[in-house]
Write an enzyme that holds these catalytic residues in place. Structure first.
Site, short mmCIF file in Angstrom:
data_model
loop_
_atom_site.label_atom_id
_atom_site.label_comp_id
_atom_site.label_asym_id
_atom_site.label_seq_id
_atom_site.Cartn_x
_atom_site.Cartn_y
_atom_site.Cartn_z
CE1 TYR A 32 11.50 33.84 51.21
CE2 TYR A 32 10.35 31.75 51.31
CZ TYR A 32 10.40 33.09 51.57
OH TYR A 32 9.34 33.71 52.19
CE LYS A 52 8.39 32.62 48.49
NZ LYS A 52 7.54 33.06 49.60
CD GLU A 96 2.90 40.68 51.33
OE1 GLU A 96 2.61 39.71 50.61
OE2 GLU A 96 4.00 41.27 51.28
CG LEU A 98 5.86 37.38 47.34
CD1 LEU A 98 7.28 37.72 46.89
CD2 LEU A 98 5.86 36.07 48.09
N1 PLP Z 1 3.11 37.16 50.94
C1 PLP Z 1 4.19 36.80 51.65
C2 PLP Z 1 4.88 37.83 52.49
C3 PLP Z 1 4.65 35.47 51.61
O1 PLP Z 1 5.73 35.12 52.33
C4 PLP Z 1 3.94 34.52 50.84
C5 PLP Z 1 4.37 33.14 50.77
O2 PLP Z 1 5.33 32.73 51.36
C6 PLP Z 1 2.81 34.94 50.13
C7 PLP Z 1 2.44 36.28 50.19
C8 PLP Z 1 2.04 33.98 49.29
O3 PLP Z 1 2.75 33.68 48.11
P1 PLP Z 1 2.51 32.31 47.32
O4 PLP Z 1 1.06 32.24 47.03
O5 PLP Z 1 3.33 32.46 46.09
O6 PLP Z 1 2.98 31.21 48.20
#
Ligand code: PLP
Length: 301
Positions: free
Chosen positions: A34, A148, A180, A204
């Site tokens: 996703y 993701k 994170e 991520l």
């Molecule tokens: N880390 C995780 C586990 C996430 O689920 C998300 C966003 O859903 C992020 C980091 C932040 O990613 P982004 O800045 O691309 O939304």
């Protein structure tokens, strides 16, 4: 308000008419990927980066998307327009689709593509940076956090633990290192250096993280992609989170202990302003004249 539309397998449908097969592999195995793209005033922020990450995630799980996946940008723009939600998180989900429940891939997969909108508040130039409280908890996820995927149970449980503790986010620790947040990236200013976990298999690689690290470097900040420990977080001058929905939010307490003086710090505030300006420039939004008034879209150049 009218029922929102969603886009499912090639058709725009009212939310209540959009149904999935009970044996969709997304439901049975979390066998899918996703993205969430933040639309501001009807326009996407960092669309290309989200599309690129989607491709990486699809490739990682050997999932060939349906043909409409190459039209995700126009489909998303049409959906926010038809739902009258110019400010929204647009959720894309691609699963390996319905098939009799067997672990191995189906011989002829019929992937499912879903797009839906989740309205959020408009960009507000006058709003201060959000201040969030966090807990820490063990990171028990798998070894491919860089993709993701729909497999979010560990993230869900961590977020719930934070909420049960009266906090907004859970910061994940793997063998003493901060990876994170449950749905965000974690960055900290330690002795004047902006530090965050490197973009490897354990996190991520957030699109927002990338934008903010660029902004920080351009402002002359020293940036180091090196994991933080819990002690680093407790000693940090500032800690903040990034994410497409969260944008950039200050962390003011961790496990009940204030971060520095317990208020958003100057670097966090400056980077938040820079981020808002970056969004406004990309999405063609000009500051509203009165403070606190939501921003209005500017004509396209
Ligand atoms: N880390 C995780 C586990 C996430 O689920 C998300 C966003 O859903 C992020 C980091 C932040 O990613 P982004 O800045 O691309 O939304």
């Amino acid at each position: 308000m009218d029922e929102p539309l969603v886009f499912l397998n090639g058709r725009f449908l009212p939310r209540s008419q959009a149904t999935l097969d009970i044996e969709d592999r997304g439901v049975m195995f979390a066998d899918g990927v996703y993205e969430v793209v933040h639309f501001y005033a009807g326009r996407p922020f960092a669309m290309a980066a989200h599309q690129a990450r989607l491709q990486r995630s699809l490739q990682a799980i050997a999932l060939t998307p349906p043909a409409e996946a190459c039209r995700l940008a126009p489909i998303s723009a049409e959906l926010v327009q038809r739902n009258r939600t110019p400010d929204a998180g647009v959720y894309w989900q691609i699963t390996r689709g319905p098939a009799p429940r067997q672990h191995a891939f189906p011989a002829r997969p019929r992937p499912t593509l879903l797009v839906m909108t989740q309205p959020v508040g408009p960009l507000d130039f006058a709003a201060p940076v959000s201040a969030l409280r966090c807990i820490t908890t063990e990171d028990v996820r798998w070894q491919h956090c860089c993709y993701k995927t729909l497999m979010l149970l560990a993230n869900v449980l961590a977020k719930e633990k934070a909420h049960q503790a009266g906090c907004e986010e859970a910061i994940l620790l793997r063998q003493g290192r901060v990876t994170e947040g449950s749905s965000t990236n974690v960055l900290a200013l330690v002795q004047g250096t902006l530090r965050t976990h490197p973009a490897d298999q354990w996190i991520l690689e957030g699109v927002t993280r990338g934008v903010v690290l660029d902004l920080a470097r351009r402002r002359g900040l020293r940036v180091v992609e090196q994991a933080l420990t819990l002690d680093d977080l407790h000693a940090a001058e500032e800690v903040f989170l990034t994410g497409s929905t969260t944008e950039l939010a200050a962390v003011t307490a961790i496990d009940g202990r204030p971060v520095a003086d317990g208020r958003p710090g100057p670097v966090t505030t400056a980077l938040y302003q820079a981020f808002i300006d970056c969004v406004a420039a990309e999405c063609g939004i000009t500051p509203a004249s009165a403070p606190g008034t939501s921003a209005a879209p500017a004509p396209r150049a």
